[in-house]
Design a protein around this motif. Structure first.
Motif, PDB file in Angstrom:
ATOM      1  N   GLN A   1      -3.920  99.499  52.239  1.00 36.18           N
ATOM      2  CA  GLN A   1      -3.615 100.626  51.354  1.00 36.18           C
ATOM      3  C   GLN A   1      -4.802 101.560  51.203  1.00 36.18           C
ATOM      4  OE1 GLN A   1      -2.375  99.461  47.400  1.00 36.18           O
ATOM      5  NE2 GLN A   1      -1.487 101.466  46.984  1.00 36.18           N
ATOM      6  N   ALA A   2      -6.001 101.004  51.081  1.00 35.22           N
ATOM      7  CA  ALA A   2      -7.196 101.829  50.896  1.00 35.22           C
ATOM      8  C   ALA A   2      -7.535 102.629  52.145  1.00 35.22           C
ATOM      9  CB  ALA A   2      -8.379 100.951  50.505  1.00 35.22           C
ATOM     10  N   SER A   3      -7.013 102.222  53.287  1.00 36.29           N
ATOM     11  CA  SER A   3      -7.316 102.890  54.546  1.00 36.29           C
ATOM     12  C   SER A   3      -6.359 104.035  54.855  1.00 36.29           C
ATOM     13  CB  SER A   3      -7.255 101.889  55.705  1.00 36.29           C
ATOM     14  OG  SER A   3      -8.130 100.795  55.505  1.00 36.29           O
ATOM     15  N   LEU A   4      -5.176 104.006  54.261  1.00 30.62           N
ATOM     16  CA  LEU A   4      -4.124 104.956  54.594  1.00 30.62           C
ATOM     17  C   LEU A   4      -3.935 105.979  53.481  1.00 30.62           C
ATOM     18  CD1 LEU A   4      -1.387 102.470  55.922  1.00 30.62           C
ATOM     19  CD2 LEU A   4      -3.266 103.526  57.194  1.00 30.62           C
ATOM     20  N   SER A   5      -3.240 107.051  53.814  1.00 32.63           N
ATOM     21  CA  SER A   5      -2.818 107.975  52.773  1.00 32.63           C
ATOM     22  C   SER A   5      -1.778 107.288  51.891  1.00 32.63           C
ATOM     23  CB  SER A   5      -2.205 109.232  53.389  1.00 32.63           C
ATOM     24  OG  SER A   5      -0.955 108.931  53.985  1.00 32.63           O
ATOM     25  N   PRO A   6      -1.589 107.721  50.651  1.00 27.10           N
ATOM     26  CA  PRO A   6      -0.549 107.103  49.812  1.00 27.10           C
ATOM     27  C   PRO A   6       0.830 107.153  50.465  1.00 27.10           C
ATOM     28  CG  PRO A   6      -2.016 108.425  48.459  1.00 27.10           C
ATOM     29  CD  PRO A   6      -2.406 108.688  49.888  1.00 27.10           C
ATOM     30  N   ALA A   7       1.201 108.307  51.031  1.00 21.65           N
ATOM     31  CA  ALA A   7       2.506 108.415  51.681  1.00 21.65           C
ATOM     32  C   ALA A   7       2.563 107.560  52.938  1.00 21.65           C
ATOM     33  CB  ALA A   7       2.810 109.872  52.010  1.00 21.65           C
ATOM     34  N   GLY A   8       1.439 107.462  53.648  1.00 19.76           N
ATOM     35  CA  GLY A   8       1.395 106.619  54.840  1.00 19.76           C
ATOM     36  C   GLY A   8       1.569 105.155  54.511  1.00 19.76           C
ATOM     37  N   TYR A   9       0.927 104.704  53.433  1.00 15.43           N
ATOM     38  CA  TYR A   9       1.078 103.311  53.019  1.00 15.43           C
ATOM     39  C   TYR A   9       2.527 103.032  52.621  1.00 15.43           C
ATOM     40  CZ  TYR A   9       0.351  98.910  50.545  1.00 15.43           C
ATOM     41  OH  TYR A   9       0.428  97.606  50.140  1.00 15.43           O
ATOM     42  N   GLU A  10       3.150 103.967  51.920  1.00 13.92           N
ATOM     43  CA  GLU A  10       4.556 103.795  51.556  1.00 13.92           C
ATOM     44  C   GLU A  10       5.431 103.668  52.794  1.00 13.92           C
ATOM     45  OE1 GLU A  10       5.907 106.845  48.957  1.00 13.92           O
ATOM     46  OE2 GLU A  10       4.464 106.385  47.364  1.00 13.92           O
TER      47      GLU A  10
END
Length: 436
Positions: free
Chosen positions: A169-178
């Motif tokens: 999660q810390a590596s990705l954008s919020p939308a990307g993690y979703e």
């Protein structure tokens, strides 16, 4: 349960229907995926009920088709890494410089260090790999296991899973993690629909750490399993998230938000805006099962997509229409599709990556298979020296539709000319830091 165009079974899961040319149009089903569920007592699903993922793997790999496929995959893995090219020659200088370390990954590094602290010594040894380890390239996306890289999430206690997913999660954008978690959750939903939660669930994924997140040297991680494969690496001031494979079956769920609907809508808007002259260039094949396709263009597992697992060195010539022949409005739609493929990147890194795309617009190509009005399943590819992005509608594997439909979607993202897994940036880093 509804079956379409049965075709000849290849191994129970794959049929010749998905690779056989058809002179007639491939129409999209007018009903929902619910009408294409296997009955729970159907041998296609009941035979595997209660199996562990390892038992299922042993059973599946007894099929000759899969044994041949895995042998071929291993032969591809054994080749030295080159990268996807258009003609077999790597085009240099298209990515610029990764620059010196700038601290933009501090939160991700901290999360990775936390994950290491919660793992026991023996477990941690399986989790960690050198930055240049071959394991980067041995990911795959089926529900059966091929290479066992790192740790299997479903085999770990909850606190370790939470720590590892916090790193993701810390590596990705919020939308990307979703989007990634959404694809994993859809896999769990598929396990519920088929009654096979021990084979397909939202934790049936392998995860590994590469390099050392405690300093400023390059580091990254890999997460892969059924319909999800994400390779993330930080080098200097750049983050590369590629190769990426994200798919779903059913892709149009009434329980989870659709992963690809907005991208498909934009793609259809672009395709339907083409003039007859543009369409003659962009539409390579009139159908996803066009009999004009050459032998070998359709694969029983990959169907039309060319950038999937073990395709690191594939030669993929340009096809379709060059972006320079599109209007500015059409180019904007094309760019928005590419940006959606790059959604996993943090916002600042996505801006840098899209700047790379913009610099190569004059050598960017758009191709389409199928009707351009959204009435049929389709395949699209956007390809340039710095991106190869695909979306492909597939036949059912765990649903009964034997022909491609929007119920089953595969998407792939590659960085051609040697920057998958950040390899181009790593070579630059090694040269600058005398690590050759």
């Amino acid at each position: 349960m509804t079956h379409q165009s049965q075709g000849e079974d290849i191994d129970g899961f794959f049929t010749t229907a998905r690779t056989s040319g058809r002179d007639t149009a491939v129409e999209l089903p007018t009903d929902g995926y619910q009408n294409y569920l296997f009955d729970l007592d159907d041998p296609q699903v009941a035979a595997y009920r209660g199996m562990t993922y390892e038992e299922f793997t042993r059973d599946r790999q007894s099929a000759q088709f899969l044994r041949d496929l895995l042998d071929y995959w291993d032969s591809q893995l054994a080749e030295p890494f080159v990268g996807i090219t258009t003609d077999g020659s790597v085009r240099g200088g298209v990515y610029g410089s990764a620059g010196e370390y700038d601290g933009s990954d501090q939160a991700a590094r901290a999360a990775a260090r936390t994950a290491l602290t919660v793992l026991d010594d023996g477990v941690r040894e399986r989790f960690e790999h050198p930055i240049d380890a071959q394991e980067w390239r041995s990911w795959s996306n089926p529900e059966f296991v091929f290479h066992r890289n790192g740790l299997r999430l479903e085999d770990l206690p909850g606190d370790q899973v939470d720590a590892i997913l916090a790193m993701v999660q810390a590596s990705l954008s919020p939308a990307g993690y979703e989007r990634v978690i959404g694809a994993m959750d859809l896999n769990g939903y598929l396990g519920e629909l088929t009654g096979l939660p021990t084979i397909m669930n939202n934790r049936s994924y392998w995860v590994s750490l590469f390099g050392d997140p405690t300093g400023e040297n390059p580091w990254g991680w890999q997460l892969f399993g059924h319909h999800v494969a994400v390779n993330c690496i930080w080098v200097g001031g750049r983050c590369v998230i590629a190769p990426v494979f994200i798919g779903a079956e059913p892709a149009l769920s009434d329980v989870y938000p659709p992963l690809f609907a907005a991208r498909e809508q934009t793609a259809i808007e672009l395709a339907s805006s083409l003039t007859p002259q543009q369409r003659a260039r962009a539409v390579v094949y009139n159908s996803v099962l066009d009999p004009a396709m050459p032998e070998g263009r359709l694969h029983p597992a990959d169907e039309r997509h060319v950038g999937g697992a073990f395709r690191d060195n594939r030669v993929v010539p340009y096809e379709g229409i060059p972006a320079g022949e599109l209007t500015s409005e059409q180019q904007a739609l094309l760019r928005s599709i590419v940006e959606d493929f790059q959604l996993l990147l943090p916002e600042d890194q996505r801006a840098l990556t899209m700047a790379d795309y913009d610099a190569q617009l004059g050598d960017t190509w758009f191709s389409w298979y199928g009707a351009t009005d959204g009435s049929q399943p389709f395949y699209l590819r956007i390809q340039s020296p710095v991106v190869l992005a695909e979306l492909d509608h597939h036949a059912g594997v765990w649903l009964t539709n034997r022909l491609p439909a929007r119920f089953h979607v595969h998407t792939t993202l590659r960085l051609p000319n040697g920057n998958d897994y950040g390899r181009a940036y790593l070579a630059e880093w090694d040269e600058q830091h005398d690590r050759r």
